[in-house]
Design an enzyme around this catalytic site. Structure first.
Site, PDB file in Angstrom:
ATOM      1  N   ASP A  21      86.530  23.685  32.613  1.00 25.59           N
ATOM      2  CA  ASP A  21      85.421  23.513  32.151  1.00 25.59           C
ATOM      3  C   ASP A  21      84.943  21.840  32.375  1.00 25.59           C
ATOM      4  O   ASP A  21      85.854  21.214  32.153  1.00 25.59           O
ATOM      5  CB  ASP A  21      85.403  23.990  30.756  1.00 25.59           C
ATOM      6  CG  ASP A  21      83.794  23.876  29.976  1.00 25.59           C
ATOM      7  OD1 ASP A  21      82.870  24.228  30.912  1.00 25.59           O
ATOM      8  OD2 ASP A  21      83.911  24.191  28.774  1.00 25.59           O
ATOM      9  N   HIS A  38      80.397  20.498  40.178  1.00 31.44           N
ATOM     10  CA  HIS A  38      81.060  21.599  40.804  1.00 31.44           C
ATOM     11  C   HIS A  38      81.572  21.437  42.282  1.00 31.44           C
ATOM     12  O   HIS A  38      83.007  21.970  42.195  1.00 31.44           O
ATOM     13  CB  HIS A  38      80.167  23.051  40.892  1.00 31.44           C
ATOM     14  CG  HIS A  38      79.342  23.406  39.493  1.00 31.44           C
ATOM     15  ND1 HIS A  38      80.057  23.604  38.564  1.00 31.44           N
ATOM     16  CD2 HIS A  38      78.325  23.656  39.306  1.00 31.44           C
ATOM     17  CE1 HIS A  38      79.220  24.127  37.625  1.00 31.44           C
ATOM     18  NE2 HIS A  38      78.109  24.237  38.076  1.00 31.44           N
ATOM     19  N   LEU A 132     103.507  29.932  45.570  1.00 29.19           N
ATOM     20  CA  LEU A 132     102.571  30.004  44.253  1.00 29.19           C
ATOM     21  C   LEU A 132     101.514  31.097  44.514  1.00 29.19           C
ATOM     22  O   LEU A 132     101.059  31.542  45.447  1.00 29.19           O
ATOM     23  CB  LEU A 132     101.681  28.593  44.264  1.00 29.19           C
ATOM     24  CG  LEU A 132     100.913  28.655  43.112  1.00 29.19           C
ATOM     25  CD1 LEU A 132     101.270  28.402  41.860  1.00 29.19           C
ATOM     26  CD2 LEU A 132      99.605  27.701  43.419  1.00 29.19           C
TER      27      LEU A 132
HETATM   28  C1  IPE Z   1      84.130  29.251  30.776  1.00 27.79           C
HETATM   29  O1  IPE Z   1      83.191  28.011  30.682  1.00 27.79           O
HETATM   30  C2  IPE Z   1      84.120  29.956  32.232  1.00 27.79           C
HETATM   31  C3  IPE Z   1      84.647  29.152  33.238  1.00 27.79           C
HETATM   32  C4  IPE Z   1      85.162  28.178  33.114  1.00 27.79           C
HETATM   33  C5  IPE Z   1      84.501  29.819  34.665  1.00 27.79           C
HETATM   34  P1  IPE Z   1      81.758  28.309  30.299  1.00 27.79           P
HETATM   35  O2  IPE Z   1      81.322  26.838  30.338  1.00 27.79           O
HETATM   36  O3  IPE Z   1      81.010  28.984  30.954  1.00 27.79           O
HETATM   37  O4  IPE Z   1      82.010  28.601  28.886  1.00 27.79           O
HETATM   38  P2  IPE Z   1      81.218  28.270  27.476  1.00 27.79           P
HETATM   39  O5  IPE Z   1      79.761  28.603  27.744  1.00 27.79           O
HETATM   40  O6  IPE Z   1      81.501  27.091  27.180  1.00 27.79           O
HETATM   41  O7  IPE Z   1      81.852  29.359  26.478  1.00 27.79           O
HETATM   42  C1  IPE Z   2      82.904  24.903  34.701  1.00 26.11           C
HETATM   43  O1  IPE Z   2      81.734  23.910  34.238  1.00 26.11           O
HETATM   44  C2  IPE Z   2      82.362  25.412  35.661  1.00 26.11           C
HETATM   45  C3  IPE Z   2      81.807  26.777  35.629  1.00 26.11           C
HETATM   46  C4  IPE Z   2      81.645  27.442  34.225  1.00 26.11           C
HETATM   47  C5  IPE Z   2      81.437  27.688  36.715  1.00 26.11           C
HETATM   48  P1  IPE Z   2      80.585  23.905  33.472  1.00 26.11           P
HETATM   49  O2  IPE Z   2      79.681  23.938  34.486  1.00 26.11           O
HETATM   50  O3  IPE Z   2      80.568  25.003  32.352  1.00 26.11           O
HETATM   51  O4  IPE Z   2      80.425  22.517  33.045  1.00 26.11           O
HETATM   52  P2  IPE Z   2      79.680  22.068  31.233  1.00 26.11           P
HETATM   53  O5  IPE Z   2      80.408  22.712  30.264  1.00 26.11           O
HETATM   54  O6  IPE Z   2      78.290  22.241  31.696  1.00 26.11           O
HETATM   55  O7  IPE Z   2      80.106  20.568  31.345  1.00 26.11           O
HETATM   56 MG    MG Z   3      80.969  24.827  30.554  1.00 26.37          MG
END
Ligand code: IPE
Ligand code: IPE
Ligand code: MG
Length: 241
Positions: A21, A38, A132
């Protein structure tokens, strides 16, 4: 005998699961578009995978795209699917060279058809690799997974293939997408959020949780090793004393 992570080999987690995240926040802090976060996040996947192999971790499961992530703006979803496609196209050689078995869990039919084909082809090609098992959770939601398992079990009972009294935890585990994988020993979440966001709810029953403030694109080998050291210092009691 201490290994590269700085802990005894027998205290290395067998299976690490990561909620990757913070890509969006990483980009925002730098005035960059979210997609750049990303893109950098997908590079962090490579570093983390290599570090797991170095430390002797045999299973790594990455939450790459949740069921709920389809609700994001169409442009971001499209960009994420493109990144996944590129990851599969560009990393196959490296996956084979590093002896990685690529695996995937989730509603894979939701993926664009070309990406799905590429994913299946890398999975097939790498099926015999042993260093792995790298599992990507794609269009994954734990409640959906448990619901799918319940449906399969209900069908088996209806068809007379399963006796309800014989139903065990193993029966349920064997119907989850993760059938055949060990439960995660260590669950890591980056970017400081204290929640599990519908990830592996059944499987993490006794996982040790490490939350780090680091945003996913900046999570590197040393951060992984630090999480492993924290894990190694924990006392897993499983309800005992
Ligand atoms: C969880 O992250 C999903 C992934 C890392 C793919 P999100 O950013 O989507 O989750 P929330 O919205 O903080 O719960
Ligand atoms: C995690 O990063 C990647 C996915 C959920 C696909 P986020 O896109 O959720 O990044 P934040 O939480 O907005 O910083
Ligand atoms: Mg996120």
């Amino acid at each position: 005998m201490s290994n590269p992570a700085g802990v005894a080999a027998e205290r290395i987690p067998r299976h690490i699961a990561i909620i990757m995240d913070g890509n969006g926040r990483w980009a925002r802090e730098r005035g960059l578009p979210r997609i750049e976060g990303h893109r950098r996040g997908s590079e962090a996947v490579r570093a983390c995978t290599a570090a797991c192999i170095k430390a002797g971790v045999s299973h790594l499961t990455l939450y790459a795209f949740s069921k709920e992530n389809w609700q994001r703006p169409p442009d971001e979803v499209k960009a994420l699917m493109n990144l996944l496609d590129r990851f599969l196209a560009e990393r196959t050689t490296e996956i084979m060279k590093r002896n990685i078995r690529l695996h995937a869990i989730g509603h894979l039919d939701d993926l664009p058809a070309n990406t799905r084909r590429r994913l299946d082809s890398v999975r097939e090609k790498s099926a015999g690799n042993t260093a792995l098992t790298l599992t990507l959770a794609l269009s994954y939601g734990a409640r959906t997974e448990i619901t799918d398992a319940a449906r399969a079990i209900a069908r088996a009972v209806r068809d007379g293939d399963l006796d309800p009294d014989a139903l065990s935890e193993e029966t349920i585990a064997s119907r989850l997408y993760t059938a055949g994988l060990p439960d995660p020993d260590l669950l890591i979440r980056t970017s400081g959020e204290m929640r599990v966001s519908n990830f592996l709810l059944w499987q993490i029953s006794y996982a040790e949780i490490v939350v780090t403030a680091k945003l996913w694109p900046e999570f590197g080998e040393e951060d992984l090793f630090a999480a492993i050291r924290e894990y190694a210092g924990r006392h897993r009691r499983y309800g005992g004393i």
